[in-house]
Scaffold this motif. Sequence first.
Motif, PDB file in Angstrom:
ATOM      1  N   PRO A 191       0.835  -1.198   0.000  1.00 40.05           N
ATOM      2  CA  PRO A 191       0.000   0.000   0.000  1.00 40.05           C
ATOM      3  C   PRO A 191       0.877   1.259   0.000  1.00 40.05           C
ATOM      4  N   GLU A 192       0.311   2.357  -0.444  1.00 38.81           N
ATOM      5  CA  GLU A 192       1.075   3.597  -0.573  1.00 38.81           C
ATOM      6  C   GLU A 192       1.710   4.027   0.752  1.00 38.81           C
ATOM      7  N   GLU A 193       1.010   3.832   1.851  1.00 40.07           N
ATOM      8  CA  GLU A 193       1.543   4.284   3.137  1.00 40.07           C
ATOM      9  C   GLU A 193       2.728   3.445   3.611  1.00 40.07           C
ATOM     10  N   ASN A 194       2.935   2.259   3.001  1.00 41.50           N
ATOM     11  CA  ASN A 194       4.035   1.379   3.412  1.00 41.50           C
ATOM     12  C   ASN A 194       5.238   1.429   2.476  1.00 41.50           C
ATOM     13  N   GLN A 195       5.101   2.103   1.337  1.00 43.32           N
ATOM     14  CA  GLN A 195       6.095   1.933   0.279  1.00 43.32           C
ATOM     15  C   GLN A 195       7.489   2.411   0.659  1.00 43.32           C
ATOM     16  N   ALA A 196       7.605   3.312   1.612  1.00 45.24           N
ATOM     17  CA  ALA A 196       8.926   3.799   2.006  1.00 45.24           C
ATOM     18  C   ALA A 196       9.606   2.888   3.018  1.00 45.24           C
ATOM     19  N   THR A 197       8.852   1.982   3.617  1.00 48.98           N
ATOM     20  CA  THR A 197       9.413   1.208   4.725  1.00 48.98           C
ATOM     21  C   THR A 197       9.309  -0.309   4.563  1.00 48.98           C
ATOM     22  N   LYS A 198       8.374  -0.785   3.736  1.00 49.17           N
ATOM     23  CA  LYS A 198       8.180  -2.228   3.612  1.00 49.17           C
ATOM     24  C   LYS A 198       8.337  -2.676   2.161  1.00 49.17           C
ATOM     25  N   ALA A 199       9.038  -3.781   1.987  1.00 47.83           N
ATOM     26  CA  ALA A 199       9.240  -4.332   0.645  1.00 47.83           C
ATOM     27  C   ALA A 199       7.998  -5.083   0.183  1.00 47.83           C
ATOM     28  N   GLY A 200       7.874  -5.215  -1.120  1.00 46.36           N
ATOM     29  CA  GLY A 200       6.832  -6.067  -1.683  1.00 46.36           C
ATOM     30  C   GLY A 200       7.167  -7.529  -1.466  1.00 46.36           C
ATOM     31  N   VAL A 260      -5.477   1.576  -5.450  1.00 47.78           N
ATOM     32  CA  VAL A 260      -4.318   1.836  -4.597  1.00 47.78           C
ATOM     33  C   VAL A 260      -4.764   1.962  -3.140  1.00 47.78           C
ATOM     34  N   LYS A 261      -5.909   2.571  -2.922  1.00 45.34           N
ATOM     35  CA  LYS A 261      -6.416   2.767  -1.562  1.00 45.34           C
ATOM     36  C   LYS A 261      -7.022   1.493  -0.984  1.00 45.34           C
TER      37      LYS A 261
END
Length: 476
Positions: A35-44, A424-425
């Motif tokens: 999710p967009e809120e995780n993209q800076a901290t969690k990998a796919g 995305v949401k």
Amino acid sequence: MSACECFGDRSQVLSPRESMSLPREKVIYVLCLQPEENQATKAGYLATVDADPESKDYGKVIHRLYSSDPRDELHHFGWNSCVSCRHPAIKRRFLIVPGLASGNLHIVDVIDPRAPAMHKVIEGAAIRERFNIAYPHTVHCLPSGEVMISYMGDTQDKARGAFLLLDGLTFEPQGLWNKGHDDTKIMGYDYWYQPRHNIMISSEFGHPSSFMKGFNIEDAKPARDLLGHSLNFFDWHQQTLIKSIRLGNADDINAIPLEVRFLHDPAACEGFVGAALQSVVYRFFKKDGEWATEPVIKVPAKHVENWSLPVMPGLITDILISLDDKFLYFANWLHGDVRQYDISDTHHPKLVSSVFFGGLICSDTGIKVTKDEELDAQPARLVVKGHPIWAGPNMLQMSRDGRRLYVTSSLLTPWDKQFYPQMVKKGSGIVLLNCTPQGMTVDPDFYVDLASEPDGAIRGHEVRYPGGDCTSDIWI
């Protein structure tokens, strides 16, 4: 004798039609974006989904293997070996999972098909520094046992249609496959090879500086020429570019040809490619010793109101061909439907059926269709097991027997945000279409809910099976 093995003796390899009788897939793999809120901290991650209708976990994610970097943008992936491989020591055991944005190459061991494990990671930064290539895309094994990956850009985010070779045992980068031409003069994306006809064909997405920011119609105009327009034909044995064919009129917007699909019969010297922005499927073929193309399917654009442009293309994304070479399937990501065509006559494909998902012309989007050559009314949004589908279909994967078509919706993060912010949401899922020669229907009992994953509303992209599938195996 395992169906997943790669044999040195050509006579031991099942033909495409024989492969249709192999056992049904029990699990499927799908690449998932955070999710967009995780993209800076969690990998796919690579999600393993139970696809056995007799299982209590049918349609559920049973395992998650996270990639190495939140910047990865997992996109496409492929096997270390398929039926084309002639190296006796190499078996189909590893998935090569590139990070489109990071360039990292994840080598995933699936000796336990229900619980893939990370074998090693090749850092994208090292590949960029050594070869000046970035944005890896399509992965295929080669008859030699090596693995080849197509690339779309250089370290400056300009287009570069290059191909990297990996050692088939260590997976260490060996060098570039392409020789004898300036690969910065062509763009990159997908490819398919056929040694029997001494040919490899690649397609073009565009400059990463353009497509990684989302879609800009100005970039598709010949004056800017930042999005793809041509099929590129390579001499397979010499590893050299022999010709490029621009699809469509040079004065029109660029076609953006994406997925390249040869017929599975290795004796056939023809196949198809979907041109996304033109919404045209082209047939490529060899005639009198020369390779040529012709348009065989055209999806009419729809005139619309309350959208960013007055005319909406279908935007053909993924296409595939059933193993018996009888049917062609493709997805219109913007209009929102999957189509099935009878290609018994490859010159004149015949529409068999279509199924609408959650495309932009759904009746609840607020977009008004004012002129439509195909439909009398705007379709309703598809709902499966109580789950609304928030985007059009993007990636397709067909079971070997030709009866089940798995469909996902995510294209690329910047494009998802631009065209389908609701997806995305709220996340996406995997829909199953049951396929017969008479048409396709939505399976009401199967839906993979990626919106309720532990990390939040995940989006799914490409799908593969442990034993091979319609787009990873190349018969030679």
